[in-house]
Design a protein around this motif. Sequence first.
Motif, PDB file in Angstrom:
ATOM      1  N   ILE A 189      -3.548  -9.943  -1.789  1.00  0.00           N
ATOM      2  CA  ILE A 189      -2.159  -9.931  -2.253  1.00  0.00           C
ATOM      3  C   ILE A 189      -1.276  -9.343  -1.154  1.00  0.00           C
ATOM      4  O   ILE A 189      -1.589  -8.278  -0.611  1.00  0.00           O
ATOM      5  N   ASP A 190      -0.196 -10.045  -0.815  1.00  0.00           N
ATOM      6  CA  ASP A 190       0.729  -9.535   0.207  1.00  0.00           C
ATOM      7  C   ASP A 190       1.225  -8.156  -0.188  1.00  0.00           C
ATOM      8  O   ASP A 190       1.690  -7.957  -1.308  1.00  0.00           O
ATOM      9  N   THR A 191       1.134  -7.231   0.756  1.00  0.00           N
ATOM     10  CA  THR A 191       1.476  -5.844   0.483  1.00  0.00           C
ATOM     11  C   THR A 191       2.385  -5.315   1.595  1.00  0.00           C
ATOM     12  O   THR A 191       2.241  -5.703   2.753  1.00  0.00           O
ATOM     13  N   TRP A 192       3.327  -4.465   1.214  1.00  0.00           N
ATOM     14  CA  TRP A 192       4.237  -3.840   2.169  1.00  0.00           C
ATOM     15  C   TRP A 192       4.142  -2.333   2.046  1.00  0.00           C
ATOM     16  O   TRP A 192       3.778  -1.806   0.994  1.00  0.00           O
ATOM     17  N   ARG A 193       4.471  -1.644   3.156  1.00  0.00           N
ATOM     18  CA  ARG A 193       4.383  -0.190   3.164  1.00  0.00           C
ATOM     19  C   ARG A 193       5.709   0.372   3.665  1.00  0.00           C
ATOM     20  O   ARG A 193       6.288  -0.135   4.631  1.00  0.00           O
ATOM     21  N   CYS A 194       6.180   1.450   3.017  1.00  0.00           N
ATOM     22  CA  CYS A 194       7.404   2.101   3.469  1.00  0.00           C
ATOM     23  C   CYS A 194       7.136   2.812   4.794  1.00  0.00           C
ATOM     24  O   CYS A 194       6.155   3.538   4.926  1.00  0.00           O
ATOM     25  N   ARG A 195       8.026   2.578   5.754  1.00  0.00           N
ATOM     26  CA  ARG A 195       7.853   3.201   7.067  1.00  0.00           C
ATOM     27  C   ARG A 195       8.082   4.696   7.037  1.00  0.00           C
ATOM     28  O   ARG A 195       7.706   5.411   7.951  1.00  0.00           O
ATOM     29  N   ASP A 196       8.750   5.135   5.970  1.00  0.00           N
ATOM     30  CA  ASP A 196       9.095   6.539   5.906  1.00  0.00           C
ATOM     31  C   ASP A 196       8.148   7.316   4.982  1.00  0.00           C
ATOM     32  O   ASP A 196       7.401   8.177   5.440  1.00  0.00           O
ATOM     33  N   CYS A 197       8.123   6.978   3.705  1.00  0.00           N
ATOM     34  CA  CYS A 197       7.311   7.758   2.759  1.00  0.00           C
ATOM     35  C   CYS A 197       5.902   7.194   2.583  1.00  0.00           C
ATOM     36  O   CYS A 197       5.057   7.828   1.962  1.00  0.00           O
TER      37      CYS A 197
END
Length: 151
Positions: free
Chosen positions: A123-131
């Motif tokens: 599943i396409d997943t994204w990550r916050c660059r900050d938290c």
Amino acid sequence: MTDRDPLVLDAMLGKLATYLRMCGYDAAYALDRDAEADEDLLALAETEGRRLVTRDEDLARTVEDAVLLTERAVEDQLRELLAAGFELELSEEPVRCGTCNAPVERVDRTEPTPEYAPDPAEIDTWRCRDCGRHFWKGSHWADVADQIREL
Ligand SMILES: [Zn+2]
């Protein structure tokens, strides 16, 4: 998305900030930014060139292009924004962290993800660059998409 005005939302509008971020807006939230007092909020709007969105009539009157909301429920606030000419539609894919407003980045298919997140190979997943929070287009995403479509 880049042509959208960056916004700053007052302390009463935390839930709305999350929705706007899911629609790709750069939506700073007063309490995340330690700007609860009127003067801090105005200073933040001024220095970062953010348009103020507020439920405080007196405060709205002090800024030229402020957006004054009167409703309490987030669905009604979203309708008010639509009426004020805001484009409300979920982004194709997550762009901003719903929690902290920082940009997100796509997680590589082979990278490990925390237990609460899906396997990025599936599943396409994204990550916050900050938290560091992970996002994917799961049932919550679909619910919000429906909610916005039905406004
Ligand atoms: Zn974040």
